[in-house]
Design a protein around this motif. Structure first.
Motif, mmCIF file in Angstrom:
data_model
loop_
_atom_site.group_PDB
_atom_site.id
_atom_site.type_symbol
_atom_site.label_atom_id
_atom_site.label_comp_id
_atom_site.label_asym_id
_atom_site.label_seq_id
_atom_site.Cartn_x
_atom_site.Cartn_y
_atom_site.Cartn_z
ATOM 1 N N ASP A 124 4.426 -2.830 15.956
ATOM 2 C CA ASP A 124 4.953 -1.569 16.783
ATOM 3 C C ASP A 124 3.793 -0.781 17.045
ATOM 4 O O ASP A 124 3.520 -0.054 16.357
ATOM 5 C CB ASP A 124 6.327 -0.833 16.272
ATOM 6 N N LYS A 125 3.521 -0.628 18.339
ATOM 7 C CA LYS A 125 2.340 0.260 18.802
ATOM 8 C C LYS A 125 2.520 1.799 18.522
ATOM 9 O O LYS A 125 1.660 2.467 18.535
ATOM 10 C CB LYS A 125 2.141 -0.189 20.120
ATOM 11 N N ASP A 126 3.849 2.180 18.410
ATOM 12 C CA ASP A 126 4.253 3.424 18.155
ATOM 13 C C ASP A 126 4.037 3.885 16.610
ATOM 14 O O ASP A 126 4.035 5.085 16.397
ATOM 15 C CB ASP A 126 5.553 3.790 18.573
ATOM 16 N N LEU A 127 3.813 2.824 15.907
ATOM 17 C CA LEU A 127 3.883 3.093 14.285
ATOM 18 C C LEU A 127 2.343 2.763 14.036
ATOM 19 O O LEU A 127 1.758 1.862 14.320
ATOM 20 C CB LEU A 127 4.906 2.315 13.643
ATOM 21 N N SER A 128 1.993 3.637 12.780
ATOM 22 C CA SER A 128 0.480 3.412 12.444
ATOM 23 C C SER A 128 0.212 3.085 11.111
ATOM 24 O O SER A 128 -0.561 2.540 10.742
ATOM 25 C CB SER A 128 -0.240 4.586 12.756
ATOM 26 N N SER A 129 1.236 3.442 10.260
ATOM 27 C CA SER A 129 1.245 3.183 8.642
ATOM 28 C C SER A 129 2.312 3.367 7.967
ATOM 29 O O SER A 129 3.402 4.004 8.484
ATOM 30 C CB SER A 129 0.044 4.320 8.097
ATOM 31 N N VAL A 130 2.705 2.843 6.932
ATOM 32 C CA VAL A 130 3.759 3.190 5.885
ATOM 33 C C VAL A 130 3.188 3.089 4.508
ATOM 34 O O VAL A 130 2.263 2.653 4.286
ATOM 35 C CB VAL A 130 4.751 1.747 5.945
ATOM 36 N N SER A 131 3.842 3.916 3.786
ATOM 37 C CA SER A 131 3.352 4.188 2.342
ATOM 38 C C SER A 131 4.369 4.396 1.477
ATOM 39 O O SER A 131 5.641 4.645 1.894
ATOM 40 C CB SER A 131 2.555 5.536 2.164
ATOM 41 N N ILE A 132 4.304 4.023 0.152
ATOM 42 C CA ILE A 132 5.373 4.153 -0.665
ATOM 43 C C ILE A 132 4.952 4.979 -1.851
ATOM 44 O O ILE A 132 3.692 5.204 -2.272
ATOM 45 C CB ILE A 132 5.683 2.499 -1.618
ATOM 46 N N GLY A 133 6.012 6.043 -2.159
ATOM 47 C CA GLY A 133 5.609 7.036 -3.170
ATOM 48 C C GLY A 133 6.225 6.904 -4.427
ATOM 49 O O GLY A 133 6.742 5.943 -4.973
ATOM 50 N N LYS A 134 6.234 7.983 -4.939
ATOM 51 C CA LYS A 134 6.759 8.175 -6.207
ATOM 52 C C LYS A 134 8.313 8.054 -6.534
ATOM 53 O O LYS A 134 9.077 8.154 -5.591
ATOM 54 C CB LYS A 134 6.533 9.652 -7.152
ATOM 55 N N ASP A 135 8.629 7.812 -7.836
ATOM 56 C CA ASP A 135 10.199 7.734 -8.124
ATOM 57 C C ASP A 135 10.788 9.360 -8.024
ATOM 58 O O ASP A 135 10.321 10.079 -8.562
ATOM 59 C CB ASP A 135 10.344 7.221 -9.551
ATOM 60 N N VAL A 136 11.923 9.027 -7.400
ATOM 61 C CA VAL A 136 12.696 10.284 -7.247
ATOM 62 C C VAL A 136 14.260 10.164 -7.902
ATOM 63 O O VAL A 136 14.453 9.098 -7.792
ATOM 64 C CB VAL A 136 12.541 10.809 -5.912
ATOM 65 N N GLY A 137 14.724 11.181 -7.923
ATOM 66 C CA GLY A 137 16.127 11.386 -8.144
ATOM 67 C C GLY A 137 17.042 12.051 -7.148
ATOM 68 O O GLY A 137 16.219 12.849 -6.273
ATOM 69 N N MET A 138 18.354 11.600 -7.012
ATOM 70 C CA MET A 138 19.199 12.493 -6.024
ATOM 71 C C MET A 138 20.210 13.098 -6.596
ATOM 72 O O MET A 138 20.959 12.596 -7.459
ATOM 73 C CB MET A 138 19.524 11.472 -4.855
ATOM 74 N N ILE A 139 20.484 14.427 -6.489
ATOM 75 C CA ILE A 139 21.435 15.260 -6.861
ATOM 76 C C ILE A 139 22.384 15.550 -5.613
ATOM 77 O O ILE A 139 21.670 16.244 -4.826
ATOM 78 C CB ILE A 139 20.997 16.524 -7.673
#
Length: 408
Positions: free
Chosen positions: A332-347
């Motif tokens: 997709d020409k509109d997108l440039s990069s993707v990254s994966i980050g740290k572990d998170v919790g959801m409250i």
């Protein structure tokens, strides 16, 4: 003997013929052996007209006490006419307004947007039970209250729904019937989309979210008073029959306090997709979410910025999601990069009171600041707040939030 509380909205008693039709429906239920309590709104548009008259006459130089007293006239008029209509069928009825010694709804002294004093109201509701035992149909003004100094108060626009559910709770009623100008809760506003369908059932939680986001079928505060075993439905006045089908309101699913705190039991991963000004590119969100859905990957949270879309997925799905979205970025020409980050919790924290509680987010986040806990992301609606924090802090945040709100 079953006890029902029936609330008639302003449109459903919009003229004399409609009032007679409504009164006849009430009498039919009474003659079938039920005890019936009637709650009435002001006749269609009366409150708006009274407010406009006051504004024109006073140039808005009017006290809250004066305004509350004036706009109360709409409901007081409705109650008198409705009670007279019932008696014209040969059944005893009595109107109950804030000047009556049998008046049950007691509130605080916030005259134009009062909160019900439930404990006092429950005690005074015995007066209504006594009338029912005497074979009398009470017709009670919706929307109105009285403070402990005897001043007339109002429950805010749409407050007649609150009156109905408060009375149902205090009287241990079997059912609440809300009679309005629609056949029930619809899949969307039928005035906007003609193909809208009526729902047979809807949960309290769904109904509350609909109401707080603008649906005008039911006042959101009314549902605070619904007991799990109380039957409730919304029907159209056009039937002239209180047993007519409508939309049933189911629940709440569990008896619990109004504030509920939940922590997602597994760690999540943050995935960020970036692209120049993708916020303004139509279809980007659809491309991302549909591609993950195709591989059965659930998105538990999503946020957008001018140049990024941030996704929260279960950690066990993160590497697969990362690979899938990278393939999308490449194509997709509109997108440039993707990254994966740290572990998170959801409250997540939910309460019907949030919509009327200024500063609730700062109340929740202030303890986190004091404990030097970083918030990765926060999102909110009118009834819920979701906080994402680093996984190592999740349990601590959960306990801090529960402590500050007294949640269960």
């Amino acid at each position: 003997m079953a006890l029902i509380v029936v609330k008639f909205g302003g449109t459903s008693i919009g003229n004399g013929k409609r009032i007679r039709k409504a009164a006849n429906a009430v009498v039919k239920e009474y003659m079938s052996g039920k005890k019936v309590v009637v709650v009435v709104s002001a006749i269609n548009k009366t409150t708006d007209e009274l407010i406009k008259i006051v504004e024109d006459a006073t140039k808005n130089i009017v006290t809250e006490k004066q305004l509350a007293e004036v706009i109360s006239m709409g409901e007081m008029t409705s109650a008198r006419i409705f009670a007279s209509a019932i008696e014209s069928f040969g059944v005893k009825s009595e109107y109950i307004d804030p000047f009556s010694d049998k008046w049950p709804i007691i509130t605080d002294s916030n005259l134009l947007n009062a909160e019900v004093d439930l404990e006092t109201t429950k005690k005074l509701s015995k007066n209504i039970l006594n009338l029912l035992d005497e074979g009398i149909i009470p017709v009670i003004c919706g929307f109105l209250g009285k403070d402990k100094e005897g001043h007339i108060t109002t429950l805010g626009r749409g407050g007649s729904d609150v009156t109905a559910f408060v009375l149902a709770k205090c009287l241990n009623a079997d059912e609440v019937i809300i009679v309005t100008d629609v056949s029930g809760v619809m899949t969307t506003d039928p005035n906007l989309i003609k193909s809208a369908k009526r729902l047979e059932k809807i949960s309290v939680e769904e109904m509350r979210d609909l109401a707080t986001h603008g649906a005008k079928v039911l006042h959101p505060d009314a549902l605070k008073y619904k007991e799990p075993n109380l039957r409730a439905k919304i029907i159209s006045f056009k039937h002239g029959d209180l047993s007519a089908p409508g939309t049933e309101i189911i629940g709440p699913s569990k008896e619990k306090t109004l504030k509920t705190t939940m922590s997602y039991p597994e760690p999540l991963s943050v995935i960020a997709v970036v692209g120049e000004e993708i916020l303004y590119k139509p279809g980007i969100l659809a491309k991302i979410t549909s591609r993950l859905a195709k591989d059965n990957i659930n998105i538990l949270g999503i946020s957008t910025g001018q140049n990024s879309v941030t996704l929260f997925v279960n950690k066990k799905d993160a590497r697969k999601a990362h690979k899938i979205l990278h393939e999308l970025v490449i194509k997709d020409k509109d997108l440039s990069s993707v990254s994966i980050g740290k572990d998170v919790g959801m409250i997540s924290v939910s309460s019907p009171d949030f919509v009327t509680t200024p500063g609730i987010i700062s109340k929740i986040t202030e303890p986190l600041k004091k404990h030097n806990i970083n918030i990765v992301e926060i999102s909110s609606s009118q009834t819920s707040i979701v906080i994402f924090v680093e996984w190592k802090d999740c349990e601590k945040v959960y306990n801090l939030v529960r402590d500050v709100l007294g949640s269960s």
